[in-house]
Design a protein around this motif. Structure first.
Motif, short mmCIF file in Angstrom:
data_model
loop_
_atom_site.label_atom_id
_atom_site.label_comp_id
_atom_site.label_asym_id
_atom_site.label_seq_id
_atom_site.Cartn_x
_atom_site.Cartn_y
_atom_site.Cartn_z
N UNK A 134 15.66 23.59 -17.86
CA UNK A 134 16.01 22.38 -18.62
C UNK A 134 15.15 22.30 -19.87
N UNK A 135 15.78 22.03 -21.00
CA UNK A 135 15.02 21.87 -22.24
C UNK A 135 14.34 20.52 -22.23
N UNK A 136 13.12 20.52 -22.73
CA UNK A 136 12.38 19.26 -22.69
C UNK A 136 12.54 18.50 -23.99
N UNK A 137 12.32 17.22 -23.91
CA UNK A 137 12.28 16.44 -25.14
C UNK A 137 11.02 16.80 -25.92
N UNK A 138 11.09 16.76 -27.23
CA UNK A 138 9.92 17.05 -28.05
C UNK A 138 9.12 15.75 -28.16
N UNK A 139 7.87 15.83 -27.79
CA UNK A 139 6.99 14.66 -27.83
C UNK A 139 6.48 14.31 -26.45
N UNK A 140 5.21 14.00 -26.36
CA UNK A 140 4.56 13.74 -25.08
C UNK A 140 5.13 12.50 -24.39
N UNK A 141 5.35 11.42 -25.14
CA UNK A 141 5.81 10.19 -24.50
C UNK A 141 7.19 10.34 -23.89
N UNK A 142 8.02 11.15 -24.50
CA UNK A 142 9.37 11.36 -23.97
C UNK A 142 9.37 12.16 -22.69
N UNK A 143 8.26 12.87 -22.45
CA UNK A 143 8.20 13.68 -21.24
C UNK A 143 8.02 12.80 -20.00
N UNK A 144 7.47 11.62 -20.15
CA UNK A 144 7.24 10.73 -19.02
C UNK A 144 8.44 9.82 -18.79
N UNK A 145 9.58 10.47 -18.58
CA UNK A 145 10.84 9.78 -18.31
C UNK A 145 11.52 10.51 -17.16
N UNK A 146 12.66 9.99 -16.74
CA UNK A 146 13.43 10.65 -15.69
C UNK A 146 13.79 12.07 -16.12
N UNK A 147 14.18 12.22 -17.38
CA UNK A 147 14.51 13.56 -17.90
C UNK A 147 13.30 14.48 -17.85
N UNK A 148 12.12 13.95 -18.17
CA UNK A 148 10.90 14.74 -18.13
C UNK A 148 10.60 15.26 -16.74
N UNK A 149 10.86 14.43 -15.73
CA UNK A 149 10.65 14.85 -14.34
C UNK A 149 11.62 15.99 -14.00
N UNK A 150 12.86 15.88 -14.43
CA UNK A 150 13.85 16.94 -14.19
C UNK A 150 13.42 18.24 -14.86
N UNK A 151 12.85 18.14 -16.06
CA UNK A 151 12.36 19.32 -16.77
C UNK A 151 11.21 19.95 -15.98
N UNK A 152 10.27 19.13 -15.53
CA UNK A 152 9.13 19.64 -14.77
C UNK A 152 9.58 20.34 -13.49
N UNK A 153 10.56 19.77 -12.81
CA UNK A 153 11.09 20.41 -11.60
C UNK A 153 11.71 21.77 -11.94
N UNK A 154 12.46 21.82 -13.02
CA UNK A 154 13.09 23.06 -13.45
C UNK A 154 12.05 24.12 -13.80
N UNK A 155 11.02 23.71 -14.52
CA UNK A 155 9.96 24.64 -14.90
C UNK A 155 9.21 25.15 -13.67
N UNK A 156 8.98 24.27 -12.71
CA UNK A 156 8.29 24.70 -11.50
C UNK A 156 9.10 25.78 -10.78
N UNK A 157 10.39 25.55 -10.67
CA UNK A 157 11.27 26.49 -9.97
C UNK A 157 11.41 27.81 -10.71
N UNK A 158 11.57 27.77 -12.04
CA UNK A 158 11.93 28.98 -12.79
C UNK A 158 10.77 29.63 -13.53
N UNK A 159 9.60 28.98 -13.56
CA UNK A 159 8.45 29.58 -14.25
C UNK A 159 7.24 29.65 -13.33
N UNK A 160 6.82 28.51 -12.80
CA UNK A 160 5.62 28.49 -11.96
C UNK A 160 5.79 29.36 -10.70
N UNK A 161 6.86 29.15 -9.96
CA UNK A 161 7.04 29.94 -8.72
C UNK A 161 7.14 31.44 -8.98
N UNK A 162 7.95 31.90 -9.96
CA UNK A 162 7.96 33.34 -10.24
C UNK A 162 6.59 33.87 -10.69
#
Length: 185
Positions: A134-162
């Motif tokens: 999932x592409x993230x919003x640009x800007x720190x404050x936008x990351x602390x939203x529902x969309x930001x959580x979805x991005x973090x979950x996506x990154x965990x699955x497709x970047x952190x775990x591998x």
């Protein structure tokens, strides 16, 4: 990407494949820095540089040529003295892959304009056909939203775990082949 962390984690995963007992620990720090440097282009927004411009986000600083140049500069600045037993090409290759991984991960996101891998020779923006991150919003404050959580979950699955898996596999390989940690130089 949502933050610098997923890029740095990817660089550390790649670094696990380049581990040798004599490689200094600063190599992994320099590699992590190289992995986030391409996003320096976001500063251009403040100066009126548009997203799709040559110097825009995911433009030249995300290219393979930029990765080669950044790796060369990092090698000169970080390893101005030779590291005994570690060829400079070996270190450069890791730094190049750490830097290039940024564009590769960005090309796997589901938004934006793509990545100018071949800039300045070809400024077309590319995505991979498979784009699970999932592409993230640009800007720190936008990351602390529902969309930001979805991005973090996506990154965990497709970047952190591998990356964690790659580190584990490389560690097993190193143990089986007698590459134990020594005091770094």
């Amino acid at each position: 990407m949502a933050s610098v962390f997923p890029h740095a984690v990817a660089a550390l995963g790649i670094g696990a494949c380049f581990y040798r007992p004599r490689v200094p620990k600063r190599t992994w720090v320099i590699g992590a820095v190289c992995s986030v440097v391409p996003d320096v282009d976001v500063l251009g927004f403040r100066f009126g540089i548009r997203y799709g411009d040559f110097w825009g986000h995911r433009g030249f600083t995300h290219s393979l040529l930029f990765a080669a140049l950044a790796a060369s500069v990092a090698l000169v600045l970080g390893f101005w003295r030779a590291v005994p037993g570690v060829p400079r090409l070996y270190l450069w290759t890791y730094l190049f892959l750490a830097t290039a991984s940024h564009g590769l991960l960005d090309a796997m996101t589901d938004g934006g304009l793509g990545v100018a891998f071949f800039s300045p020779f070809d400024n077309h923006r590319y995505f991979f056909p498979w784009r699970p991150i999932r592409v993230s919003p640009i800007g720190v404050t936008r990351f602390f939203t529902h969309r930001g959580v979805a991005v973090a979950e996506s990154e965990f699955l497709w970047i952190w775990l591998p990356a964690i898996l790659l580190i584990a596999l490389a560690s097993i390989f190193h143990m089986r082949h007698g590459l134990r940690a020594e005091s770094p130089t």
